[in-house]
Design a protein around this motif. Structure first.
Motif, PDB file in Angstrom:
ATOM      1  N   ALA A  81      43.117  49.150   3.682  1.00 10.13           N
ATOM      2  CA  ALA A  81      43.972  49.485   4.381  1.00 10.13           C
ATOM      3  C   ALA A  81      44.031  48.886   5.808  1.00 10.13           C
ATOM      4  O   ALA A  81      45.179  48.525   6.471  1.00 10.13           O
ATOM      5  CB  ALA A  81      43.910  51.144   4.572  1.00 10.13           C
ATOM      6  N   VAL A  82      42.697  48.865   6.555  1.00  6.98           N
ATOM      7  CA  VAL A  82      42.622  47.980   7.671  1.00  6.98           C
ATOM      8  C   VAL A  82      43.424  46.655   7.898  1.00  6.98           C
ATOM      9  O   VAL A  82      43.996  46.089   8.646  1.00  6.98           O
ATOM     10  CB  VAL A  82      41.310  48.071   8.222  1.00  6.98           C
ATOM     11  CG1 VAL A  82      41.223  47.281   9.496  1.00  6.98           C
ATOM     12  CG2 VAL A  82      41.058  49.461   8.594  1.00  6.98           C
ATOM     13  N   CYS A  83      43.021  45.910   6.613  1.00 10.41           N
ATOM     14  CA  CYS A  83      43.133  44.516   6.608  1.00 10.41           C
ATOM     15  C   CYS A  83      45.020  44.374   6.263  1.00 10.41           C
ATOM     16  O   CYS A  83      45.281  43.359   6.566  1.00 10.41           O
ATOM     17  CB  CYS A  83      42.634  43.793   5.168  1.00 10.41           C
ATOM     18  SG  CYS A  83      40.729  43.454   5.504  1.00 10.41           S
ATOM     19  N   ALA A  84      45.433  45.450   5.870  1.00 11.90           N
ATOM     20  CA  ALA A  84      46.905  45.203   5.776  1.00 11.90           C
ATOM     21  C   ALA A  84      47.712  45.658   7.075  1.00 11.90           C
ATOM     22  O   ALA A  84      49.032  45.563   7.147  1.00 11.90           O
ATOM     23  CB  ALA A  84      47.425  46.323   4.733  1.00 11.90           C
ATOM     24  N   SER A  85      46.868  46.142   7.967  1.00  9.40           N
ATOM     25  CA  SER A  85      47.711  46.635   9.294  1.00  9.40           C
ATOM     26  C   SER A  85      48.092  45.285  10.197  1.00  9.40           C
ATOM     27  O   SER A  85      47.567  44.186  10.089  1.00  9.40           O
ATOM     28  CB  SER A  85      46.764  47.362  10.088  1.00  9.40           C
ATOM     29  OG  SER A  85      45.328  46.715  10.471  1.00  9.40           O
TER      30      SER A  85
END
Length: 371
Positions: free
Chosen positions: A196-200
């Motif tokens: 989820a963090v990499c998609a931010s």
């Protein structure tokens, strides 16, 4: 979102606790992380009201603070100097006759600067302001050396404001503002929610502006994954060593006391002997029965017999270490002299690992030793 309750890799160190004096102050003076909208203050209400009025009215203010939007905040040099050593050093400069000293605070929202200066007066803030300007206040408190406000910002970011969308921004500011506890918490949060963090959007911005930091985070993920696999491998190995040790105890139990499950046939079992409590006896029963009737039971025979010979070899080495009366071991001791040095070393290492694994679990060496 409370990142402490997020499932995270266990090999990473846990962050240190907050200072005891900070927790005590917060408990006794109402500084609790709740969802209410009232102001949180570290001083009595009457005193707080006086300092707030002094700030709001700017009575006899002798400092003007300039913000990015062209706004002006009036303040008092004595209060700023006492609250911040950085302001104190800046205010040591002599002013010209008839001139009012001016300080410019750039790079932060004007309202965040106002909240920051108000905190220097009354140690007071509003929840909605902290939610909106916590990152800016963290930078200001670090730049002007206000540790109490810095700890408050870290606490808010850790317990209430950290999400997958802003954790990268918080992580970068924690590194810049020398906040090791907050940076460690952010790192754990990133590893636990990497997808989820990499998609931010913050991750994409970091990739463009700080590719080195992105590479370090990804390397830490790879390193953590390797440590996790290594830990699982060692855990599985330890289980095997414990099972081998339990098999050795069961073998001692069979040879000394006899087992109602297996025998041996020349043992006279006591009438009051309790049922066998050794789970390994059930596995050894099938192996021993096969070994007794197999026509290829030599050391180079079938695989089941080979396993039985290995168990007997291991038993002879373990009972020799534990100084227990030797059963079925004399022939193995003679055979051991003919083994190659490499094979003997391999057996010694296995014995050490088995004994160590049992000592780690807290069990005694051969519980039947005193039987």
């Amino acid at each position: 979102m409370d990142c402490r309750n997020t499932k995270s890799p266990s090999t990473l160190p846990f962050p240190p606790p907050l200072p005891p004096d900070f927790i005590t102050r917060s408990h006794h003076r109402g500084l609790k992380m709740t969802g209410s909208k009232i102001r949180r203050c570290c001083v009595p209400n009457v005193t707080n009201a006086s300092w707030d009025r002094l700030f709001d009215e700017g009575y006899r203010a002798d400092i003007t603070i300039l913000t990015d939007d062209g706004g002006v905040i009036y303040a008092h040099a004595s209060i700023l100097g006492v609250a911040s050593p950085v302001f104190k050093a800046m205010l040591k400069r002599k002013k010209g006759r008839g001139q009012k000293r001016t300080i410019s605070i750039r790079g932060a929202p004007a309202e965040a600067v106002r909240v920051f200066v108000r905190f220097l007066y009354s140690s007071c803030y509003a929840d909605e302001k902290m939610k909106e300007y916590a990152l800016a206040l963290l930078v200001l408190s670090h730049a002007y050396a206000v540790p109490q406000l810095k700890r408050l910002c870290e606490c808010w970011l850790e317990h209430r404001l950290m999400t997958t969308e802003n954790v990268i921004d918080i992580f970068q500011l924690a590194l810049l503002c020398d906040a090791p506890r907050l940076s460690l918490i952010c790192h754990r949060f990133i590893l636990a929610n990497l997808k989820a963090v990499c998609a931010s959007e913050a991750w994409r911005d970091m990739r463009d502006s700080h590719p080195v930091l992105e590479r370090e985070i990804l390397e830490s993920v790879i390193h953590e994954d390797a440590k996790q696999k290594d830990r699982m491998r060692k855990t599985n190995e330890n289980k095997v060593y414990v099972q081998l040790y339990e098999a050795m105890e069961a073998l001692v139990h069979i040879c000394r006391d006899g087992c109602r499950t297996i025998g041996p046939h020349d043992k006279v079992l006591r009438d009051d002997q309790a049922p066998c409590q050794y789970t390994a006896c059930k596995g050894l029963e099938a192996l021993i029965r096969h070994f007794a009737g197999c026509k290829l039971r030599g050391p180079g025979g079938c695989t089941h017999c080979k396993r039985m010979w290995q168990i007997l070899e291991l038993h002879s080495r373990l009972v020799h270490i534990q100084m227990i009366a030797e059963y079925l071991c004399r022939n193995f001791r003679q055979r051991r002299k003919k083994q190659s040095k490499k094979e003997d070393i391999r057996w010694r290492i296995l014995v050490k690992k088995i004994v160590r694994s049992k000592s780690i679990t807290g069990g005694p060496y051969f519980s039947l030793e005193s039987a």
